[in-house]
Every structure is written in structure tokens, then in C-alpha cells.
Design a protein around this motif. Structure first.
Motif, PDB file in Angstrom:
ATOM      1  N   GLU A   1       1.031  -1.404  -0.232  1.00 21.58           N
ATOM      2  CA  GLU A   1      -0.454   0.259   0.469  1.00 21.58           C
ATOM      3  C   GLU A   1       0.917   1.535  -0.199  1.00 21.58           C
ATOM      4  O   GLU A   1       0.614   2.142  -0.767  1.00 21.58           O
ATOM      5  CB  GLU A   1      -0.878  -0.151   1.294  1.00 21.58           C
ATOM      6  N   LYS A   2       2.424   1.101   0.105  1.00 21.00           N
ATOM      7  CA  LYS A   2       3.124   2.393   0.999  1.00 21.00           C
ATOM      8  C   LYS A   2       3.351   2.316  -0.895  1.00 21.00           C
ATOM      9  O   LYS A   2       3.568   4.160  -0.942  1.00 21.00           O
ATOM     10  CB  LYS A   2       4.373   1.975   1.151  1.00 21.00           C
ATOM     11  N   PHE A   3       3.119   1.936  -2.437  1.00 17.06           N
ATOM     12  CA  PHE A   3       3.859   2.144  -3.474  1.00 17.06           C
ATOM     13  C   PHE A   3       2.227   2.085  -4.078  1.00 17.06           C
ATOM     14  O   PHE A   3       2.553   2.061  -5.258  1.00 17.06           O
ATOM     15  CB  PHE A   3       4.673   1.084  -3.904  1.00 17.06           C
ATOM     16  N   GLY A   4       1.276   2.403  -3.593  1.00 19.83           N
ATOM     17  CA  GLY A   4      -0.467   1.760  -4.238  1.00 19.83           C
ATOM     18  C   GLY A   4      -0.708   1.079  -5.320  1.00 19.83           C
ATOM     19  O   GLY A   4      -0.965   0.905  -6.498  1.00 19.83           O
ATOM     20  N   LEU A   5       0.214  -0.270  -4.697  1.00 19.19           N
ATOM     21  CA  LEU A   5      -0.057  -1.836  -5.285  1.00 19.19           C
ATOM     22  C   LEU A   5      -0.551  -2.808  -4.784  1.00 19.19           C
ATOM     23  O   LEU A   5      -0.472  -4.045  -5.186  1.00 19.19           O
ATOM     24  CB  LEU A   5       1.818  -2.060  -5.796  1.00 19.19           C
ATOM     25  N   GLU A   6      -1.510  -2.404  -3.701  1.00 18.15           N
ATOM     26  CA  GLU A   6      -1.714  -3.107  -2.977  1.00 18.15           C
ATOM     27  C   GLU A   6      -3.042  -3.546  -4.171  1.00 18.15           C
ATOM     28  O   GLU A   6      -3.510  -2.960  -4.040  1.00 18.15           O
ATOM     29  CB  GLU A   6      -3.162  -2.447  -2.035  1.00 18.15           C
TER      30      GLU A   6
END
Length: 67
Positions: A39-44
Motif C-alpha cells: 500500500e505504500k507504493f499504491g500496489l495493494e
């Protein structure tokens, strides 16, 4: 974002680097282990797509991350 697969040597495993638009390193992890805190990279929620992409990546070739 961009992704690159780095070939390890001897006891050093293969690694994955994820870099932002300015090529600043934002994530660095082993290719054989899943990335945590996606989620820190917008990939969750895109773990399966990322894993498939990593398996198909060529070593040393920078590629735009589009998943």
C-alpha cells in the motif's frame, strides 16, 4: 514507476528494484519473496500481477511498471 530485475551472484540472490519517475529507489526486495507493505507504493491488491511480471522480467532491463 519503473522496475528492474538485478541478477545475484553466488550466495547473493536476485533482487527487484522499484524506482519512481526520477529513478529514485523506492523499493528493493528479493525476487523470490513477496513485497510487503504494497500500500505504500499504491500496489495493494496487485500482488499476483506483480509476481507474474517479475517472473517474466529480463535481468538488467529497466521497464515501466504498468499494472
Amino acid at each position: 514507476m519503473y522496475i528492474i530485475k538485478v541478477k545475484g551472484k553466488a550466495k547473493i540472490p536476485d533482487y527487484i528494484q522499484i524506482r519512481d519517475e526520477n529513478f529514485v529507489l523506492i523499493a528493493y526486495f528479493r525476487a523470490d519473496r513477496p513485497l510487503k507493505n504494497m500500500e505504500k507504493f499504491g500496489l495493494e491488491g496487485k500482488e499476483e500481477e506483480l509476481e507474474a511480471l517479475i517472473k517474466g522480467l529480463s535481468f538488467g532491463k529497466l521497464q515501466k511498471l504498468e499494472i
